[in-house]
Write a protein that holds these residues in place. Structure first.
Motif, mmCIF file in Angstrom:
data_model
loop_
_atom_site.group_PDB
_atom_site.id
_atom_site.type_symbol
_atom_site.label_atom_id
_atom_site.label_comp_id
_atom_site.label_asym_id
_atom_site.label_seq_id
_atom_site.Cartn_x
_atom_site.Cartn_y
_atom_site.Cartn_z
ATOM 1 N N GLN A 158 1.113 -1.264 0.046
ATOM 2 C CA GLN A 158 -0.011 -0.219 0.166
ATOM 3 C C GLN A 158 0.941 1.433 0.361
ATOM 4 O O GLN A 158 0.682 2.580 -0.940
ATOM 5 C CB GLN A 158 -0.757 0.054 1.140
ATOM 6 N N VAL A 198 -6.653 -0.868 -4.803
ATOM 7 C CA VAL A 198 -7.365 -0.972 -3.639
ATOM 8 C C VAL A 198 -8.283 -1.855 -3.589
ATOM 9 O O VAL A 198 -8.752 -2.570 -2.388
ATOM 10 C CB VAL A 198 -7.843 0.428 -3.120
ATOM 11 N N TYR A 257 -13.567 -0.715 2.189
ATOM 12 C CA TYR A 257 -12.790 -1.200 1.144
ATOM 13 C C TYR A 257 -13.232 -1.193 0.002
ATOM 14 O O TYR A 257 -12.513 -1.533 -1.776
ATOM 15 C CB TYR A 257 -11.341 -1.743 1.562
#
Length: 311
Positions: A158, A198, A257
């Motif tokens: 990330q 993501v 998410y």
């Protein structure tokens, strides 16, 4: 590829701009954070000081989960609570990246530990005769190592992607913490691909693991038909606690998410739930109906009282 950020700090809008509301929220969040750290540390200390509990893989994982909850909450809560005292809430670029790393590091490790706990219950209930040979300390150590490694790899991926984002325009984050979607909104580039990443790296993983956990608990509950009434009651009590914690952790994460990057007005409320309330509720859920934990806490407390009296 070198990050072309010209921004050295970000400004949080926080939960509210109303000074009175901020003071009330400050007191509430401070009490919640103290209760979260206190509750989780009581569980860790109780298990570490109780050889009978520490010798059980279930309680070994529970102690580790409580430690992770305390760390996860500490990644945001102190900064968020202190910010409520200030009109202008800022965080440096480096501080923002550290916060983002900590969130996904401890969150990723927690996902793996919750999965390990589900596997432990599956073996205990569905394969009781082989439990001690399957859930040995070598496997427990490996699972904890996998949790740390998995959390680190998830988080570092990330961060490496976030480092590629150029921030050269607005620096105001409509949130109270640094997270992926709020940062994507500020990037001076097309973030469509990043948004999909993501969803794939966080959202899809959460959905897959959550589904696997629900299926595993379904198998466990189905196999309880062959157990005695007392065995069923004890297993249902333990599994009920596990399922409650899994739902509290995964549902907000999936909502956050597993969708395209678009701001919803209640995103902040969902974030409060998984950053503040979930780590607070976990120790309550695991100890509320667990007689072994409650008895162990009483013994540890009595031992501490005796030691303090002797001094």
């Amino acid at each position: 590829m070198q990050n072309q950020s010209f921004i050295t700090e970000f400004v949080f809008l926080g939960l509210s701009q109303n000074p009175t509301v901020q003071k009330i929220v400050f007191i509430v969040f401070l009490l919640v954070y103290i209760a979260t750290i206190g509750g989780n540390m009581v569980i860790v200390v109780t298990i570490l000081c109780s050889p009978a509990l520490l010798g059980s893989p279930m309680y070994f994982f529970l102690a580790f989960l409580s430690f992770l909850d305390a760390c996860f909450s500490s990644a945001f809560a102190p900064k968020m609570i202190v910010d409520l005292l200030y009109e202008r809430k800022t965080i440096s670029y480096k501080g923002c990246m550290i916060q983002l790393f900590a969130e996904h590091f401890f969150g990723g490790a927690e996902v793996i530990i919750l999965t390990s706990m589900a596997y432990d219950r599956y073996v205990a209930i569905c394969k009781p005769l082989h439990y001690s040979s399957i859930m040995n300390w070598r496997l427990c150590g490996i699972l904890v190592g996998v949790a740390w490694t998995g959390g680190f790899l998830h988080s570092i991926i990330q961060i490496l992607f976030t480092f590629q984002l150029p921030f050269c325009g607005p620096n105001v984050i409509d949130h109270f913490l640094c997270d992926l979607y709020p940062l994507l909104e500020l990037a001076c580039t097309d973030t469509h691909i990043f948004g999909l990443f993501v969803v794939a790296n966080s959202g899809c993983i959460c959905i897959i693991i959550f589904t696997m956990l629900l299926v595993s608990y379904g198998v466990i509950l189905f196999s309880l038909r062959t157990h005695s009434a007392e065995g069923r009651r004890k297993a249902l009590s333990t599994c009920g606690s596990h399922i409650a914690v899994v739902v509290l952790f995964f549902v907000p994460c999936i909502f956050t998410y597993a969708r395209p990057p678009s701001a919803f007005s209640f995103d902040k409320m969902v974030a409060i739930f998984y950053t503040m309330l979930s780590p607070l509720l976990n120790p309550l859920i695991y100890t509320f109906r667990n007689m072994e934990m409650k008895n162990a806490m009483r013994k540890v407390w009595k031992r501490l009282v005796v030691v303090s009296d002797e001094k």
